[in-house]
Design a protein around this motif. Structure first.
Motif, PDB file in Angstrom:
ATOM      1  N   ASN A   1       0.856  -1.182   0.000  1.00  0.00           N
ATOM      2  CA  ASN A   1       0.000   0.000   0.000  1.00  0.00           C
ATOM      3  C   ASN A   1       0.893   1.232   0.000  1.00  0.00           C
ATOM      4  OD1 ASN A   1      -2.337  -1.645   0.309  1.00  0.00           O
ATOM      5  ND2 ASN A   1      -1.943  -1.789   2.505  1.00  0.00           N
ATOM      6  N   GLY A   2       1.122   1.787  -1.179  1.00  0.00           N
ATOM      7  CA  GLY A   2       2.023   2.925  -1.275  1.00  0.00           C
ATOM      8  C   GLY A   2       3.438   2.506  -0.911  1.00  0.00           C
ATOM      9  N   ASP A   3       3.997   3.161   0.099  1.00  0.00           N
ATOM     10  CA  ASP A   3       5.355   2.842   0.551  1.00  0.00           C
ATOM     11  C   ASP A   3       5.387   1.735   1.597  1.00  0.00           C
ATOM     12  OD1 ASP A   3       6.447   4.837  -1.062  1.00  0.00           O
ATOM     13  OD2 ASP A   3       6.151   6.376   0.469  1.00  0.00           O
ATOM     14  N   GLU A   4       4.231   1.219   1.989  1.00  0.00           N
ATOM     15  CA  GLU A   4       4.169   0.220   3.046  1.00  0.00           C
ATOM     16  C   GLU A   4       3.949  -1.172   2.471  1.00  0.00           C
ATOM     17  OE1 GLU A   4       2.293   0.224   7.418  1.00  0.00           O
ATOM     18  OE2 GLU A   4       0.775   0.124   5.845  1.00  0.00           O
ATOM     19  N   ILE A   5       4.755  -2.118   2.951  1.00  0.00           N
ATOM     20  CA  ILE A   5       4.607  -3.528   2.592  1.00  0.00           C
ATOM     21  C   ILE A   5       4.216  -4.280   3.862  1.00  0.00           C
ATOM     22  CG2 ILE A   5       5.766  -5.602   1.750  1.00  0.00           C
ATOM     23  CD1 ILE A   5       7.693  -3.714   0.230  1.00  0.00           C
ATOM     24  N   ILE A   6       3.140  -5.071   3.788  1.00  0.00           N
ATOM     25  CA  ILE A   6       2.648  -5.807   4.948  1.00  0.00           C
ATOM     26  C   ILE A   6       2.707  -7.306   4.674  1.00  0.00           C
ATOM     27  CG2 ILE A   6       0.723  -6.180   6.527  1.00  0.00           C
ATOM     28  CD1 ILE A   6      -0.313  -3.396   5.706  1.00  0.00           C
ATOM     29  N   ILE A   7       3.507  -8.008   5.478  1.00  0.00           N
ATOM     30  CA  ILE A   7       3.573  -9.462   5.416  1.00  0.00           C
ATOM     31  C   ILE A   7       2.630  -9.996   6.489  1.00  0.00           C
ATOM     32  CG2 ILE A   7       5.044 -11.494   5.663  1.00  0.00           C
ATOM     33  CD1 ILE A   7       7.438  -9.668   4.937  1.00  0.00           C
ATOM     34  N   ARG A   8       1.623 -10.745   6.078  1.00  0.00           N
ATOM     35  CA  ARG A   8       0.613 -11.266   7.015  1.00  0.00           C
ATOM     36  C   ARG A   8       0.730 -12.787   7.056  1.00  0.00           C
ATOM     37  NH1 ARG A   8      -4.404  -9.089   8.997  1.00  0.00           N
ATOM     38  NH2 ARG A   8      -5.899 -10.713   9.556  1.00  0.00           N
ATOM     39  N   VAL A   9       1.021 -13.318   8.234  1.00  0.00           N
ATOM     40  CA  VAL A   9       1.260 -14.757   8.399  1.00  0.00           C
ATOM     41  C   VAL A   9       0.253 -15.337   9.385  1.00  0.00           C
ATOM     42  CG1 VAL A   9       2.969 -16.532   8.890  1.00  0.00           C
ATOM     43  CG2 VAL A   9       3.724 -14.295   8.076  1.00  0.00           C
ATOM     44  N   THR A  10      -0.411 -16.408   8.989  1.00  0.00           N
ATOM     45  CA  THR A  10      -1.357 -17.106   9.854  1.00  0.00           C
ATOM     46  C   THR A  10      -0.916 -18.557   9.991  1.00  0.00           C
ATOM     47  OG1 THR A  10      -3.192 -15.678   9.174  1.00  0.00           O
ATOM     48  CG2 THR A  10      -3.771 -17.784  10.175  1.00  0.00           C
ATOM     49  N   GLY A  11      -0.974 -19.077  11.216  1.00  0.00           N
ATOM     50  CA  GLY A  11      -0.549 -20.453  11.417  1.00  0.00           C
ATOM     51  C   GLY A  11      -1.091 -21.067  12.680  1.00  0.00           C
ATOM     52  N   MET A  12      -0.886 -22.366  12.813  1.00  0.00           N
ATOM     53  CA  MET A  12      -1.384 -23.124  13.954  1.00  0.00           C
ATOM     54  C   MET A  12      -0.416 -23.086  15.137  1.00  0.00           C
ATOM     55  SD  MET A  12      -4.148 -24.329  12.487  1.00  0.00           S
ATOM     56  CE  MET A  12      -4.716 -25.758  13.370  1.00  0.00           C
ATOM     57  N   GLY A  13       0.585 -22.253  15.030  1.00  0.00           N
ATOM     58  CA  GLY A  13       1.594 -22.148  16.074  1.00  0.00           C
ATOM     59  C   GLY A  13       2.903 -21.750  15.429  1.00  0.00           C
ATOM     60  N   PHE A  14       3.746 -21.048  16.187  1.00  0.00           N
ATOM     61  CA  PHE A  14       4.980 -20.539  15.618  1.00  0.00           C
ATOM     62  C   PHE A  14       6.163 -20.835  16.537  1.00  0.00           C
ATOM     63  CE2 PHE A  14       1.610 -18.005  13.758  1.00  0.00           C
ATOM     64  CZ  PHE A  14       1.968 -17.979  12.414  1.00  0.00           C
ATOM     65  N   LEU A  15       7.326 -21.003  15.925  1.00  0.00           N
ATOM     66  CA  LEU A  15       8.567 -21.191  16.664  1.00  0.00           C
ATOM     67  C   LEU A  15       9.107 -19.841  17.121  1.00  0.00           C
ATOM     68  CD1 LEU A  15      10.117 -23.692  14.117  1.00  0.00           C
ATOM     69  CD2 LEU A  15       9.235 -24.301  16.389  1.00  0.00           C
ATOM     70  N   TYR A  16      10.103 -19.886  17.995  1.00  0.00           N
ATOM     71  CA  TYR A  16      10.717 -18.661  18.504  1.00  0.00           C
ATOM     72  C   TYR A  16      11.311 -17.850  17.345  1.00  0.00           C
ATOM     73  CZ  TYR A  16      13.924 -15.668  21.118  1.00  0.00           C
ATOM     74  OH  TYR A  16      14.607 -14.578  21.616  1.00  0.00           O
ATOM     75  N   ASN A  17      10.871 -16.614  17.209  1.00  0.00           N
ATOM     76  CA  ASN A  17      11.332 -15.674  16.175  1.00  0.00           C
ATOM     77  C   ASN A  17      10.980 -16.108  14.751  1.00  0.00           C
ATOM     78  OD1 ASN A  17      12.405 -13.774  17.904  1.00  0.00           O
ATOM     79  ND2 ASN A  17      14.511 -14.462  17.704  1.00  0.00           N
ATOM     80  N   MET A  18      10.109 -17.085  14.606  1.00  0.00           N
ATOM     81  CA  MET A  18       9.805 -17.631  13.278  1.00  0.00           C
ATOM     82  C   MET A  18       9.268 -16.575  12.311  1.00  0.00           C
ATOM     83  SD  MET A  18       7.353 -20.880  12.438  1.00  0.00           S
ATOM     84  CE  MET A  18       6.491 -21.058  10.881  1.00  0.00           C
ATOM     85  N   VAL A  19       8.316 -15.769  12.745  1.00  0.00           N
ATOM     86  CA  VAL A  19       7.728 -14.776  11.842  1.00  0.00           C
ATOM     87  C   VAL A  19       8.758 -13.711  11.461  1.00  0.00           C
ATOM     88  CG1 VAL A  19       5.920 -13.043  11.554  1.00  0.00           C
ATOM     89  CG2 VAL A  19       5.407 -15.177  12.746  1.00  0.00           C
ATOM     90  N   ARG A  20       9.572 -13.303  12.408  1.00  0.00           N
ATOM     91  CA  ARG A  20      10.590 -12.297  12.114  1.00  0.00           C
ATOM     92  C   ARG A  20      11.678 -12.837  11.186  1.00  0.00           C
ATOM     93  NH1 ARG A  20      12.241 -10.426  17.960  1.00  0.00           N
ATOM     94  NH2 ARG A  20      13.888  -9.347  16.784  1.00  0.00           N
ATOM     95  N   ILE A  21      11.993 -14.124  11.292  1.00  0.00           N
ATOM     96  CA  ILE A  21      12.972 -14.728  10.384  1.00  0.00           C
ATOM     97  C   ILE A  21      12.362 -14.887   8.989  1.00  0.00           C
ATOM     98  CG2 ILE A  21      14.402 -16.758   9.918  1.00  0.00           C
ATOM     99  CD1 ILE A  21      14.542 -17.165  12.991  1.00  0.00           C
TER     100      ILE A  21
END
Length: 251
Positions: free
Chosen positions: A178-198
């Motif tokens: 959206n313009g200058d903004e990029i949005i990464i949207r992640v949905t899951g049944m559970g996440f590991l430590y720092n998984m979304v940031r990695i």
């Protein structure tokens, strides 16, 4: 005795994460202190997601037990009168005594925001990651396709995590611009430590051309943290909400 669920929104900028720790103030600590004062009994709060320092939330679910006669749905109003402005309860209600926010079957959604432009915007500095390097969103989307589904995400797990298995199920991964903004949207049944940031850090490296989208498949297969991208800074991450399958409501 009754168990009450609260849905908590917070700006994580000034906190050392969710979980109580000795080196600084945390969201859990603030909630427990004010709930104990409000209900006039010791209160221990258990959260669905133990977000890191600087991570934000629109709807982190948590529960606590109380002997108070105050109706569960009224606690949100009373507690918000005591909490600092950067923490607000969105809902409170009584749930079964055996309800556990981390072990119930659920789905979490996170968003990682990137500000991709020539110069940063000061008002966005706590809520998005800034990079002036142009990112190719189409290549990022192509790479993201390899991460959807059930995989061994060992390559996307922060060091030091103690888990029985690194297999996780990502049910959705979208990237919007959206313009200058990029949005990464992640949905899951559970996440590991720092998984979304990695994941975010890896997709950004694909976006800037460090490696092709198909390389993300090789990262998964390697099961080696060293093969994936850098861990993106915490400030760009927000826990959007938690959906429990025993209830159609998304918290």
């Amino acid at each position: 005795m009754k168990r009450v669920m609260i849905v908590v929104a917070y700006d994580g900028t000034n906190y050392c994460g969710w979980q109580v720790q000795p080196n600084g103030i945390t969201i859990q600590e603030v909630l427990e202190r004010h709930l104990s004062e409000l209900l006039k009994e010791p209160v221990s709060v258990l959260g669905a997601s133990r977000t890191d320092a600087g991570v934000h939330a629109l709807g982190n679910a948590a529960v606590f037990d109380t002997n108070s006669r105050m109706p569960g749905e009224k606690i949100s109003y009373a507690l918000n009168q005591r909490l600092p402005e950067d923490i607000r309860i969105q809902e409170s209600k009584e749930v079964p005594l055996d309800f556990h926010p981390r072990y119930q079957k659920s789905e979490k959604t996170y968003e990682y925001r990137i500000l991709n432009r020539r110069f940063p915007i000061p008002t966005e500095r706590f809520y998005s990651y800034f990079t002036y390097v142009p990112l190719d969103v189409e290549k990022m989307r192509e790479a993201a396709e390899h991460l959807i589904g059930e995989h061994d995400f060992k390559s996307f797990c922060g060091t030091g995590a103690q888990v029985k298995t690194t297999v996780r199920n990502v049910t959705g991964l979208t990237i919007q611009k959206n313009g200058d903004e990029i949005i990464i949207r992640v949905t899951g049944m559970g996440f590991l430590y720092n998984m979304v940031r990695i994941i975010a850090g890896t997709l950004m490296e694909v976006g800037c051309g460090k490696y092709p989208p198909v390389y993300v498949k090789e990262i998964l297969e390697a099961r080696d943290r060293k093969t994936a991208g850098n861990t993106a800074p915490a400030r760009g991450l927000t826990l959007v909400g938690v959906r429990y399958f025993s209830d159609e409501t998304r918290y």
